[in-house]
Scaffold this motif. Structure first.
Motif, PDB file in Angstrom:
ATOM      1  N   LEU A 190     -67.225  28.367  -3.876  1.00 59.42           N
ATOM      2  CA  LEU A 190     -67.620  28.888  -2.572  1.00 59.42           C
ATOM      3  C   LEU A 190     -66.968  30.250  -2.351  1.00 59.42           C
ATOM      4  CD1 LEU A 190     -67.029  25.590  -0.545  1.00 59.42           C
ATOM      5  CD2 LEU A 190     -68.970  26.211  -2.034  1.00 59.42           C
ATOM      6  N   PRO A 191     -67.739  31.328  -2.336  1.00 58.86           N
ATOM      7  CA  PRO A 191     -67.159  32.681  -2.264  1.00 58.86           C
ATOM      8  C   PRO A 191     -66.706  33.047  -0.856  1.00 58.86           C
ATOM      9  CG  PRO A 191     -69.530  32.837  -2.201  1.00 58.86           C
ATOM     10  CD  PRO A 191     -69.210  31.371  -2.371  1.00 58.86           C
ATOM     11  N   LYS A 192     -65.734  33.954  -0.806  1.00 65.11           N
ATOM     12  CA  LYS A 192     -65.309  34.561   0.465  1.00 65.11           C
ATOM     13  C   LYS A 192     -65.101  33.505   1.550  1.00 65.11           C
ATOM     14  CE  LYS A 192     -67.515  38.875  -0.888  1.00 65.11           C
ATOM     15  NZ  LYS A 192     -67.662  38.457  -2.304  1.00 65.11           N
ATOM     16  N   PHE A 193     -64.327  32.499   1.182  1.00 61.91           N
ATOM     17  CA  PHE A 193     -64.138  31.348   2.061  1.00 61.91           C
ATOM     18  C   PHE A 193     -63.213  31.698   3.218  1.00 61.91           C
ATOM     19  CE2 PHE A 193     -62.560  27.348   3.586  1.00 61.91           C
ATOM     20  CZ  PHE A 193     -63.639  26.478   3.455  1.00 61.91           C
ATOM     21  N   THR A 194     -63.675  31.426   4.421  1.00 61.84           N
ATOM     22  CA  THR A 194     -62.877  31.571   5.641  1.00 61.84           C
ATOM     23  C   THR A 194     -63.203  30.396   6.557  1.00 61.84           C
ATOM     24  OG1 THR A 194     -64.587  32.842   6.810  1.00 61.84           O
ATOM     25  CG2 THR A 194     -62.969  34.113   5.515  1.00 61.84           C
ATOM     26  N   ALA A 195     -62.437  30.270   7.628  1.00 56.11           N
ATOM     27  CA  ALA A 195     -62.705  29.196   8.586  1.00 56.11           C
ATOM     28  C   ALA A 195     -64.068  29.364   9.239  1.00 56.11           C
ATOM     29  CB  ALA A 195     -61.612  29.170   9.652  1.00 56.11           C
ATOM     30  N   ALA A 196     -64.533  30.606   9.355  1.00 59.66           N
ATOM     31  CA  ALA A 196     -65.830  30.851   9.978  1.00 59.66           C
ATOM     32  C   ALA A 196     -66.982  30.594   9.016  1.00 59.66           C
ATOM     33  CB  ALA A 196     -65.894  32.291  10.484  1.00 59.66           C
ATOM     34  N   ALA A 197     -66.854  31.069   7.778  1.00 61.09           N
ATOM     35  CA  ALA A 197     -67.950  30.954   6.814  1.00 61.09           C
ATOM     36  C   ALA A 197     -67.928  29.638   6.053  1.00 61.09           C
ATOM     37  CB  ALA A 197     -67.886  32.120   5.820  1.00 61.09           C
ATOM     38  N   ARG A 249     -71.268  12.643  -6.613  1.00 61.26           N
ATOM     39  CA  ARG A 249     -70.184  13.379  -5.990  1.00 61.26           C
ATOM     40  C   ARG A 249     -70.115  14.789  -6.574  1.00 61.26           C
ATOM     41  NH1 ARG A 249     -63.773  12.233  -6.643  1.00 61.26           N
ATOM     42  NH2 ARG A 249     -63.075  12.980  -4.626  1.00 61.26           N
ATOM     43  N   LEU A 250     -69.946  15.782  -5.709  1.00 63.18           N
ATOM     44  CA  LEU A 250     -69.839  17.172  -6.133  1.00 63.18           C
ATOM     45  C   LEU A 250     -68.540  17.763  -5.592  1.00 63.18           C
ATOM     46  CD1 LEU A 250     -73.532  18.233  -5.458  1.00 63.18           C
ATOM     47  CD2 LEU A 250     -72.465  17.957  -7.706  1.00 63.18           C
ATOM     48  N   LEU A 251     -67.915  18.599  -6.386  1.00 64.32           N
ATOM     49  CA  LEU A 251     -66.654  19.217  -6.022  1.00 64.32           C
ATOM     50  C   LEU A 251     -66.874  20.640  -5.517  1.00 64.32           C
ATOM     51  CD1 LEU A 251     -64.565  18.077  -9.124  1.00 64.32           C
ATOM     52  CD2 LEU A 251     -64.763  16.937  -6.899  1.00 64.32           C
ATOM     53  N   ALA A 252     -65.876  21.160  -4.820  1.00 65.28           N
ATOM     54  CA  ALA A 252     -65.956  22.528  -4.295  1.00 65.28           C
ATOM     55  C   ALA A 252     -64.662  23.267  -4.584  1.00 65.28           C
ATOM     56  CB  ALA A 252     -66.224  22.510  -2.790  1.00 65.28           C
ATOM     57  N   MET A 253     -64.785  24.505  -5.040  1.00 61.49           N
ATOM     58  CA  MET A 253     -63.620  25.370  -5.211  1.00 61.49           C
ATOM     59  C   MET A 253     -63.813  26.613  -4.357  1.00 61.49           C
ATOM     60  SD  MET A 253     -62.274  25.090  -9.139  1.00 61.49           S
ATOM     61  CE  MET A 253     -63.725  25.707  -9.991  1.00 61.49           C
ATOM     62  N   PRO A 254     -63.138  26.682  -3.214  1.00 60.12           N
ATOM     63  CA  PRO A 254     -63.236  27.871  -2.361  1.00 60.12           C
ATOM     64  C   PRO A 254     -62.455  29.033  -2.963  1.00 60.12           C
ATOM     65  CG  PRO A 254     -61.660  26.323  -1.454  1.00 60.12           C
ATOM     66  CD  PRO A 254     -62.275  25.644  -2.639  1.00 60.12           C
ATOM     67  N   ILE A 255     -62.974  30.239  -2.789  1.00 58.99           N
ATOM     68  CA  ILE A 255     -62.275  31.449  -3.212  1.00 58.99           C
ATOM     69  C   ILE A 255     -61.774  32.181  -1.978  1.00 58.99           C
ATOM     70  CG2 ILE A 255     -62.358  33.560  -4.579  1.00 58.99           C
ATOM     71  CD1 ILE A 255     -64.775  32.547  -6.006  1.00 58.99           C
ATOM     72  N   LEU A 256     -60.484  32.441  -1.945  1.00 57.90           N
ATOM     73  CA  LEU A 256     -59.884  33.215  -0.856  1.00 57.90           C
ATOM     74  C   LEU A 256     -59.901  34.675  -1.276  1.00 57.90           C
ATOM     75  CD1 LEU A 256     -56.842  30.878  -0.101  1.00 57.90           C
ATOM     76  CD2 LEU A 256     -59.149  30.785   0.866  1.00 57.90           C
ATOM     77  N   GLU A 257     -60.739  35.476  -0.638  1.00 54.66           N
ATOM     78  CA  GLU A 257     -60.900  36.862  -1.075  1.00 54.66           C
ATOM     79  C   GLU A 257     -61.332  37.803   0.046  1.00 54.66           C
ATOM     80  OE1 GLU A 257     -63.974  36.929  -4.091  1.00 54.66           O
ATOM     81  OE2 GLU A 257     -65.177  35.434  -3.032  1.00 54.66           O
ATOM     82  N   SER A 258     -61.458  37.304   1.266  1.00 56.26           N
ATOM     83  CA  SER A 258     -61.946  38.127   2.369  1.00 56.26           C
ATOM     84  C   SER A 258     -60.831  38.995   2.954  1.00 56.26           C
ATOM     85  CB  SER A 258     -62.539  37.242   3.463  1.00 56.26           C
ATOM     86  OG  SER A 258     -63.602  36.468   2.952  1.00 56.26           O
ATOM     87  N   PRO A 259     -61.175  40.187   3.453  1.00 50.93           N
ATOM     88  CA  PRO A 259     -60.150  41.112   3.981  1.00 50.93           C
ATOM     89  C   PRO A 259     -59.286  40.520   5.086  1.00 50.93           C
ATOM     90  CG  PRO A 259     -62.225  42.262   3.679  1.00 50.93           C
ATOM     91  CD  PRO A 259     -62.507  40.811   3.425  1.00 50.93           C
ATOM     92  N   TYR A 318     -62.023  17.757   3.607  1.00 48.30           N
ATOM     93  CA  TYR A 318     -62.747  17.693   2.335  1.00 48.30           C
ATOM     94  C   TYR A 318     -61.781  17.627   1.153  1.00 48.30           C
ATOM     95  CZ  TYR A 318     -66.849  19.125   5.053  1.00 48.30           C
ATOM     96  OH  TYR A 318     -67.876  19.188   5.963  1.00 48.30           O
ATOM     97  N   ARG A 319     -60.547  17.257   1.417  1.00 47.39           N
ATOM     98  CA  ARG A 319     -59.468  17.333   0.428  1.00 47.39           C
ATOM     99  C   ARG A 319     -59.841  16.674  -0.896  1.00 47.39           C
ATOM    100  NH1 ARG A 319     -54.343  18.447   0.432  1.00 47.39           N
ATOM    101  NH2 ARG A 319     -54.455  18.933   2.647  1.00 47.39           N
ATOM    102  N   GLU A 320     -60.514  15.536  -0.853  1.00 43.65           N
ATOM    103  CA  GLU A 320     -60.837  14.802  -2.072  1.00 43.65           C
ATOM    104  C   GLU A 320     -61.958  15.438  -2.878  1.00 43.65           C
ATOM    105  OE1 GLU A 320     -58.986  12.384  -3.327  1.00 43.65           O
ATOM    106  OE2 GLU A 320     -57.713  12.892  -1.616  1.00 43.65           O
ATOM    107  N   ARG A 321     -62.465  16.571  -2.402  1.00 43.85           N
ATOM    108  CA  ARG A 321     -63.496  17.292  -3.145  1.00 43.85           C
ATOM    109  C   ARG A 321     -63.008  18.677  -3.597  1.00 43.85           C
ATOM    110  NH1 ARG A 321     -65.894  13.912   0.223  1.00 43.85           N
ATOM    111  NH2 ARG A 321     -67.863  12.915  -0.355  1.00 43.85           N
ATOM    112  N   ILE A 322     -61.738  18.964  -3.404  1.00 42.96           N
ATOM    113  CA  ILE A 322     -61.205  20.305  -3.696  1.00 42.96           C
ATOM    114  C   ILE A 322     -60.212  20.222  -4.853  1.00 42.96           C
ATOM    115  CG2 ILE A 322     -60.159  22.388  -2.726  1.00 42.96           C
ATOM    116  CD1 ILE A 322     -62.651  21.541  -1.218  1.00 42.96           C
ATOM    117  N   PRO A 323     -60.642  20.451  -6.101  1.00 45.12           N
ATOM    118  CA  PRO A 323     -59.695  20.400  -7.213  1.00 45.12           C
ATOM    119  C   PRO A 323     -58.766  21.603  -7.249  1.00 45.12           C
ATOM    120  CG  PRO A 323     -61.867  21.020  -8.003  1.00 45.12           C
ATOM    121  CD  PRO A 323     -62.031  20.642  -6.557  1.00 45.12           C
ATOM    122  N   ALA A 324     -59.212  22.732  -6.694  1.00 44.56           N
ATOM    123  CA  ALA A 324     -58.375  23.933  -6.713  1.00 44.56           C
ATOM    124  C   ALA A 324     -58.877  24.933  -5.691  1.00 44.56           C
ATOM    125  CB  ALA A 324     -58.362  24.574  -8.103  1.00 44.56           C
ATOM    126  N   VAL A 325     -57.952  25.733  -5.214  1.00 48.29           N
ATOM    127  CA  VAL A 325     -58.263  26.900  -4.385  1.00 48.29           C
ATOM    128  C   VAL A 325     -58.064  28.118  -5.273  1.00 48.29           C
ATOM    129  CG1 VAL A 325     -57.546  28.268  -2.392  1.00 48.29           C
ATOM    130  CG2 VAL A 325     -57.569  25.758  -2.253  1.00 48.29           C
TER     131      VAL A 325
END
Length: 363
Positions: free
Chosen positions: A104-111, A129-139, A161-168
């Motif tokens: 998930l690109p440009k992950f923020t609380a809003a997006a 079951r599908l996993l999600a890896m958010p990317i922290l990259e927004s200004p 969603y903790r059980e679906r997040i293998p990494a940030v």
């Protein structure tokens, strides 16, 4: 999930436009790649997106048809929009079984919520079951006046969603872009103080060892060919002397000495694994993830005392103290890494591991 996050290792990115993507996946699997990201975002132009989506669906379908019993590396698709998650899940049909999840690109609380809700919808649609890896990259995650607020808000969104997040994951290239910066092959991310400060804050919020944290992955290393350098190489000669001098020269020639130093600094700063954009980076990441015999000995001694133990133990190597309570979280993390990457025998050092690991690296 902590074990899975550790097991991601060197996560290799590949543009979804590659015409032989299915073959590339098999080749990298044979070379030891454990996780891959098939990218529809920054690695391709806006005009290429429709064709890249079609290619991705076609190539994964081919991969499933040619070897339906095979389990490829953990495959994630890096999307641009939440709608792509459900759309691609639908278009993949039975080939969706090859997917571990989405980045998930440009992950923020809003997006972020829209992406995570789409992930839930894709799970219902696919029945898996599908996993999600958010990317922290927004200004706003970088800017000083908004960093703490936005990092903590993003963490709250992820919590359910903790059980679906293998990494940030960390988007250090985007962080640099916000200030017109780019590190040279002579420098690690930690030499760019602006970047180092945000890495520290991300680990502070997302990497805590109290059960609320996540695996945070190391930033991408951008260089993979010889570059003119200004400073001396960062690999000492003595560990290689008499047994692997050619390896040292090869590492320096391809700017791997900077990568090796950054991997060590990643681990020292609480990061695990790394985003990779070239197959030659995978072997060094995995080699330096192996737990040394000394680390394992210290960790095992600390954990042997039990959760309610305390005091100070002299290391079996008689070169340091192991303080049982303060070092327990480190010991647990080290044992988890040992479960995934193994433990080196006594007397085997990083040069031996690099020499072995890089014998079979991909191109």
């Amino acid at each position: 999930m902590d074990l899975l996050g550790t097991a991601l290792g060197a996560t290799l990115y590949s543009p979804a436009t590659r015409p032989r993507l299915a073959s590339d996946i098999r080749k990298q699997q044979a070379a030891g790649v454990v996780s891959m990201v098939l990218c529809l975002e920054d690695s391709i132009s806006d005009a290429e997106v429709p064709g890249a989506e079609e290619n991705l669906v076609r190539q994964l379908g081919r991969l499933e048809r040619e070897d339906p019993a095979d389990q490829p590396p953990l495959l994630f698709i890096r999307v641009r929009t939440p709608e792509q998650i459900t759309d691609l899940t639908s278009r993949l049909g039975t080939a969706v079984r090859l997917l571990a999840g989405f980045v998930l690109p440009k992950f923020t609380a809003a997006a972020g919520p829209a992406f995570l809700e789409a992930l839930t919808g894709a799970e219902v649609m696919s029945g898996r079951r599908l996993l999600a890896m958010p990317i922290l990259e927004s200004p706003e995650l970088l800017h000083l006046e908004s960093r703490a607020e936005h990092l903590t808000a993003a963490a709250r969104v992820l919590d359910k969603y903790r059980e679906r997040i293998p990494a940030v994951r960390l988007g250090v290239t985007d962080f640099c872009s916000a200030y017109g910066l780019r590190r040279t092959p002579d420098m690690t991310a930690y030499d760019v103080h602006l970047v180092a400060s945000v890495i520290a804050d991300v680990v502070n919020v997302f990497g805590r060892a109290d059960g609320t944290g996540y695996t945070v992955s190391g930033p991408v290393w951008e260089y993979f060919r010889a570059q003119e350098r200004m400073f001396k190489p960062q690999l000492r000669r003595s560990p290689f002397s008499g047994r692997a001098e050619g390896l040292r020269e090869s590492l320096i020639e391809h700017n791997m000495d900077g990568l090796l130093q950054e991997i060590e600094l990643d681990q020292a700063n609480g990061l695990m694994g790394k985003t990779c954009i070239h197959p030659s980076h995978v072997a060094p990441v995995h080699a330096l993830s192996v737990v040394s015999h000394e680390e394992f000995s210290d960790a095992a001694d600390i954990l042997r005392t039990g959760p309610h133990g305390g005091g100070v133990l002299r290391s079996a190597y008689t070169n340091k103290m192991n303080e049982v309570k303060p070092h327990r979280a480190w010991a647990e993390r080290t044992i988890r890494r040992a479960e995934v990457f193994g433990v080196a025998r006594d007397g085997v050092d990083f040069v031996d591991l690099l020499a072995t690991g890089m014998e079979g690296e991909g191109e």
